[in-house]
Enzyme design. Sequence first.
Site, PDB file in Angstrom:
ATOM      1  CG  HIS A 148      85.106  32.782  14.674  1.00 51.43           C
ATOM      2  ND1 HIS A 148      84.760  34.041  15.083  1.00 51.43           N
ATOM      3  CD2 HIS A 148      85.602  32.910  13.426  1.00 51.43           C
ATOM      4  CE1 HIS A 148      85.024  34.900  14.114  1.00 51.43           C
ATOM      5  NE2 HIS A 148      85.525  34.243  13.103  1.00 51.43           N
ATOM      6  CE  LYS A 571      97.755  41.177  12.709  1.00 53.79           C
ATOM      7  NZ  LYS A 571      99.158  40.911  13.036  1.00 53.79           N
TER       8      LYS A 571
END
Length: 904
Positions: A148, A571
């Site tokens: 991450h 997105k």
Amino acid sequence: MPRSDISFPQKDAELREDVHMLGALVGEVIREQGGDVLFEAVETDRQNAIARREGDKECARELAEQTRNVPPGQARDLVRAFSTWFEMVNMAEKVHRIRRRRQYFNEGKIQPGGVIEAVNKLKEQGLSLDDVRRQMLHMWIEPVFTAHPTESTRRTILRKQQKIAQLLLKRLGLARTANEARVLWDRIRNEITSGWQTAENSRERLTVADEREHVLFFIAEVLYKIVPSFYEEIEMALEQAYGPEARDREVPEILRFGSWVGGDMDGNPDVHAKTLRETIARHQQIIVNNYFLDCKSLAESLSQSASRVGITPELSARIEQYSLLLRSGGSLSPARHDRMPYRVFLAQVQERLRATYEGRANHYENANEFLGDINLIADSLRANKGEHAGLFQVRRLIRRVRTFGFHLATLDIRQNAAAHRAVIGQGFNDPDWSKRDSAERADRLRGALERDEGPTNVLDASGKRSLWVLEALAHNRHRYGDEAIGAYVVSQTQGVDDVLSVLLLARWADTADRRTGDVPTDVAPMFESAESLQRCGEVMRQLFEEPVYKRHLKGRANHQYVMIGYSASNKESGIVRSRWLIRQAQESLFAAADAAGIDLTLFHGQAEGIDRGGGRTEVLVRSGPDGARRGRLRITEQGELINEKYGLRPIALRVFEQAFNALSLSRAGVMPPERVEPGWREAMDLLANESSRVYRGLVFDDAEFHEFFCQLTPIDVVERMQIGSRPVSRLERVGIAALRSIPWWHAWSQCRYMMPGWFGAGSALALAERTLGEAALRDMYENWFFFTNLVDDVELSLARADLEIARVYEQLVDERYRRFIPALRAEYELTKQQVLKIRGCPQLLDGASTVQRSILLRNPYIDPMHLVQVDLLRRWRAGRREDRELLAALLATVSGIGQALQGA
């Protein structure tokens, strides 16, 4: 809601006490470590922030003044103080969840969503014990851990958090003297203090090896410990429901674990053949060491003397065999153990494990060989009255070996389809390869595979590295076993050719079976963009009809992985259209697989944000179509959610219990079938199209929105965070399109707009209301779980947003770009109005009081960090982003706000 109106129900009274006590400890630590000046600054900011939320304008003015022009070092300490408080609050909430779970068991109640509830429902449905076991044979739960770019807490800090949780748990249900209580709180304070004195993250950018160790902490130190408990709970539930005969039925393995860290090459040049070899070797080192320690512990427990009890001939023969095989022979165990056969044997087993770890002679060839030795111990104990003399611990080790093998976690590989196209084009000496359409490329690849055609051109260094990766996979599969290597995920898959490319590259790397030509790799196309999700069913239908791919699947037992990404489509087109596309993609994929007779496993590429699919397992299962209920769950886990779900053993165990409940009930048909009216699909088409139109009109159709985003949010700080080996942007793109989904979401959460989780939904719902009527939307909300969950997730994003705080960030935006602000705020208000109308509630989260209370209580404590961050951003940007001390303080604010938002 005024703070004074917030109340704790009786069941949460102990949580309130923990938070109060921990808050007091944090205050003492701040005063001791930071001095009176820091303590007074934190306390004043805290009180002013609370008063500001109550409408006190003077306190709001004072808070704004106090958080302006704070020196960088002081700002870091101020943020560290508030983030430490949030760390303790998050810990207290986790401990309270454990407390509530234990209360269910202690009171003899059945906890909703657990294993016992699931087994009871299966029995009520008429399933026999054998039926239930057959269901479990087809179930699997497999979290796949990924790196991450915005979260990688040090293992030192993670272990301190575990110690604090364990100390808090010691308070549960135990009457203690005043001195015992004081000692316990002193120990907690020691952990908080040493944590304060420890840097949260390295000042250097983390490497792939650092990311790997972060993920392995959770697998090796948390999940390894709880695996036996999960199966023991299933065994207990089966015995309670079906009687003693359940003891004779062995529960099959359900849990598996995977990782991308060290295998995810997409956009990360630091991952290559060498990191694959190092990662898989490291996996084996860790698991073999865990087994070694377990065997050492077993030897301490199994103290049986040969003069008191016998052992089986098979175990006796193996001890004699190892005495000759192992060079150390009798010196492996002390002389006093000579007449303690289990200790003698376990010393021999430990020697073989040590040889396996070090890669020398007399090592175990595979996990099954080691498992055979441990089974010998179990069989001997059963045959010699050892049921209550150590068999329990042996069975626990057996369950771990059957789960983790010698691989610990399966390593998936991921690479972008464009990278494969570049290598193939080079090998074919075709500079226009990537420009050709998918069908033309597929036709050429088909012929090359059928003729076993090699490259006609010398590959450059990049091309050779791609083949070395496939060679490394073959080597590791041979050395560590098939379970060490997972699926080969092809991101940005557009057509059949992107899957066939992997098969041809494997042939070029000379990794195919020499006799059959089979490529021993599961190729998993990943569909993540809005366009690819729309086309994925057709792509897979064409792929399943390809003769060359049919032969490949035959060698893979006609099993196919397909991965669905949740982030990119959100997105690109907003939450409403993204959710509908993902839902339709699942339907089309299972339809294509069922028509071709292929066993399909969906791999869900989720993350922690609601806009990116993060949520409970039950929600994931129930939101999917009926055809997707196959009893399997393979899902990515990343970021803060890893620590949230797997940081503490009892919490991780609860996660698996809930997954078992949802999967077993859905597979057995106990979960009611979904009702989807034809008109509801038409409504979702309308909602998806309108929400996407509004979302893209703002985010993509106006080129200046990118600059607005960069000025409004701390994306320039997120891009410089020294965690994660992977760049936050895709170099081949520009503007918003270049930014990866995770930093996009992270930046919006920092400024508290939470825009990806709600923008476009209000306009879509308003249009649907005008077109279909309010009653139709309410009917969908009340009777279709998919739509219910979508609306509830939008509502949660609205509640977590804070437009008053966002107003402070808006001051960072040049006047030219402020024209976007009214559009954002108007859509927020419209979305809020529409959601409340559908739900029939006056306030957001009126039906989720615990979350509502958590957000309201946390907000004042986050406010000072937001105000400090905005001021630091203003100063840092004014200095052309060159001041490293200001940047260090900004990085602290990003981490602190992220910590604060975890429980909100």
